[in-house]
Scaffold this motif. Sequence first.
Motif, PDB file in Angstrom:
ATOM      1  N   SER A  48       0.829  -1.208   0.000  1.00 29.35           N
ATOM      2  CA  SER A  48       0.000   0.000   0.000  1.00 29.35           C
ATOM      3  C   SER A  48       0.865   1.261   0.000  1.00 29.35           C
ATOM      4  CB  SER A  48      -0.940   0.013   1.213  1.00 29.35           C
ATOM      5  OG  SER A  48      -0.227   0.312   2.397  1.00 29.35           O
ATOM      6  N   SER A  49       2.149   1.131   0.395  1.00 38.41           N
ATOM      7  CA  SER A  49       3.021   2.304   0.351  1.00 38.41           C
ATOM      8  C   SER A  49       3.345   2.697  -1.088  1.00 38.41           C
ATOM      9  CB  SER A  49       4.307   2.049   1.139  1.00 38.41           C
ATOM     10  OG  SER A  49       5.113   1.095   0.497  1.00 38.41           O
ATOM     11  N   SER A  50       3.176   1.770  -2.061  1.00 37.61           N
ATOM     12  CA  SER A  50       3.455   2.137  -3.458  1.00 37.61           C
ATOM     13  C   SER A  50       2.489   3.206  -3.961  1.00 37.61           C
ATOM     14  CB  SER A  50       3.437   0.900  -4.354  1.00 37.61           C
ATOM     15  OG  SER A  50       4.621   0.170  -4.176  1.00 37.61           O
ATOM     16  N   ILE A  53       2.760   6.413  -1.158  1.00 37.90           N
ATOM     17  CA  ILE A  53       3.980   7.220  -1.112  1.00 37.90           C
ATOM     18  C   ILE A  53       4.527   7.440  -2.516  1.00 37.90           C
ATOM     19  CG2 ILE A  53       6.336   7.377  -0.231  1.00 37.90           C
ATOM     20  CD1 ILE A  53       5.462   5.686   2.156  1.00 37.90           C
ATOM     21  N   GLN A  59      10.055   4.578   0.523  1.00 38.16           N
ATOM     22  CA  GLN A  59       9.340   3.364   0.931  1.00 38.16           C
ATOM     23  C   GLN A  59      10.285   2.371   1.609  1.00 38.16           C
ATOM     24  OE1 GLN A  59       7.051   3.403  -3.167  1.00 38.16           O
ATOM     25  NE2 GLN A  59       6.446   1.609  -2.016  1.00 38.16           N
ATOM     26  N   LEU A  62      11.255   3.729   5.089  1.00 41.29           N
ATOM     27  CA  LEU A  62      10.156   3.639   6.055  1.00 41.29           C
ATOM     28  C   LEU A  62       9.967   2.200   6.533  1.00 41.29           C
ATOM     29  CD1 LEU A  62       7.784   5.385   7.283  1.00 41.29           C
ATOM     30  CD2 LEU A  62       6.360   4.269   5.580  1.00 41.29           C
ATOM     31  N   VAL A  63       9.889   1.269   5.579  1.00 39.78           N
ATOM     32  CA  VAL A  63       9.595  -0.118   5.944  1.00 39.78           C
ATOM     33  C   VAL A  63      10.752  -0.727   6.732  1.00 39.78           C
ATOM     34  CG1 VAL A  63       9.284  -2.418   4.984  1.00 39.78           C
ATOM     35  CG2 VAL A  63       7.967  -0.514   4.071  1.00 39.78           C
TER      36      VAL A  63
ATOM     37  N   GLN B   3       1.636   0.850  11.744  1.00 39.05           N
ATOM     38  CA  GLN B   3       2.430   0.776  10.518  1.00 39.05           C
ATOM     39  C   GLN B   3       1.694   1.450   9.363  1.00 39.05           C
ATOM     40  OE1 GLN B   3       2.778  -3.455  10.506  1.00 39.05           O
ATOM     41  NE2 GLN B   3       4.716  -3.440  11.623  1.00 39.05           N
ATOM     42  N   ILE B   7       2.688   4.758   7.053  1.00 43.61           N
ATOM     43  CA  ILE B   7       2.687   4.810   5.584  1.00 43.61           C
ATOM     44  C   ILE B   7       1.857   5.994   5.098  1.00 43.61           C
ATOM     45  CG2 ILE B   7       1.906   3.596   3.504  1.00 43.61           C
ATOM     46  CD1 ILE B   7       2.650   0.960   4.957  1.00 43.61           C
ATOM     47  N   GLY B  11       3.174   9.205   3.151  1.00 40.94           N
ATOM     48  CA  GLY B  11       2.577   9.507   1.854  1.00 40.94           C
ATOM     49  C   GLY B  11       2.140  10.962   1.760  1.00 40.94           C
TER      50      GLY B  11
END
Lengths: 231, 103
Positions: A48-50, A53, A59, A62-63, B3, B7, B11
């Motif tokens: 979902s970060s794709s 963000i 990304q 963060l992860v 988490q 994100i 974002g």
Amino acid sequence: MPRMSDRYLHVRRGVFESIPLFIPAIPFALVFGVVVGESGIAPWLGWSSSPLIFGGAAQITLVSLLGEGASVAAAVTAALIVGARHLLYSVSIAPRFKGQPRWFRWLGPYVLIDQVFALAMLRQDDNPAAFRAYFLSAGFTFWGLWMICTAGGLFLGPLIPSGWNIAFAAPVLFTALLVTAIDRWEKVVVALLSGACTVMLSGLPNRSGLLLGAIVGVLLGLLLESRRKSL
Amino acid sequence: MSQFLAIVLAGIGTYLSRAIFIVALADRQFPALALRALEYVAPAVMGALIVSMLTTAGGEVLIGLPELAGLGCAAMVAWKTRNHIYTLLTGMTVFWVVAAIAV
């Protein structure tokens, strides 16, 4: 009103000029998959970060920090600092957005990644409609490819044997990003000092050594530059 | 849950950093000092981040000969070729070879 065939030409150009520039992003997608796998974050959540963000380095940062137990504030701050170069893109390209429709001024920045910035800066002389068609078609070509490749990375990453220590690819790729962005010796000194500070401060909680090391580096850069100017 | 929150926040922040001058501040001048500081953010953060990725959450630094050799060769290839894929292949190969020999 531009003719339809003109717009088609600019869209096609945007799509086809993006594809070769996407190739360097493929290893980032794979490393992203590996990092998500090792972080213990659910794959769909990581993916979902794709769309949310849409920036590989941010990304991955963060992860990997979340996976190591950093606080939300520390991980988000680090990811945003990694993405701070976007401010420079935003400043540089803003004149091309004057006189553009409001919807494009809001939508365009969402796909303002490194490659789109580089391509769009070569289109300074296009008329507004042509610029818009080119910018959006290039941007959303990258966007679609990134959604597919990060999903692929999430699938492929866990298949790589853990004995290969493939996670080492993340610092290697960041070294590539660091080195290709260096255009003067001061930046080498800054990067080395930030790294050294981060090692010395590695015992601090929540990975705050990372931020402190980076701040020391930026201050040193300003110091070096003001000395050069005054000579 | 936290988490996902991270994100979403990252974002929003990333979007704002791309949009701010295009949407809101197109006519305003950015202070020269801030622009210059921004130039050093990338190398400083990357330097710190590379080290941080080789450090455990507990603060243990995992930088040995294989890591140094891998990153050093990667840096040289990146400088010469400006190609991320060659850099990745070189860095990983050197890292694996040195690790295999050193053990």
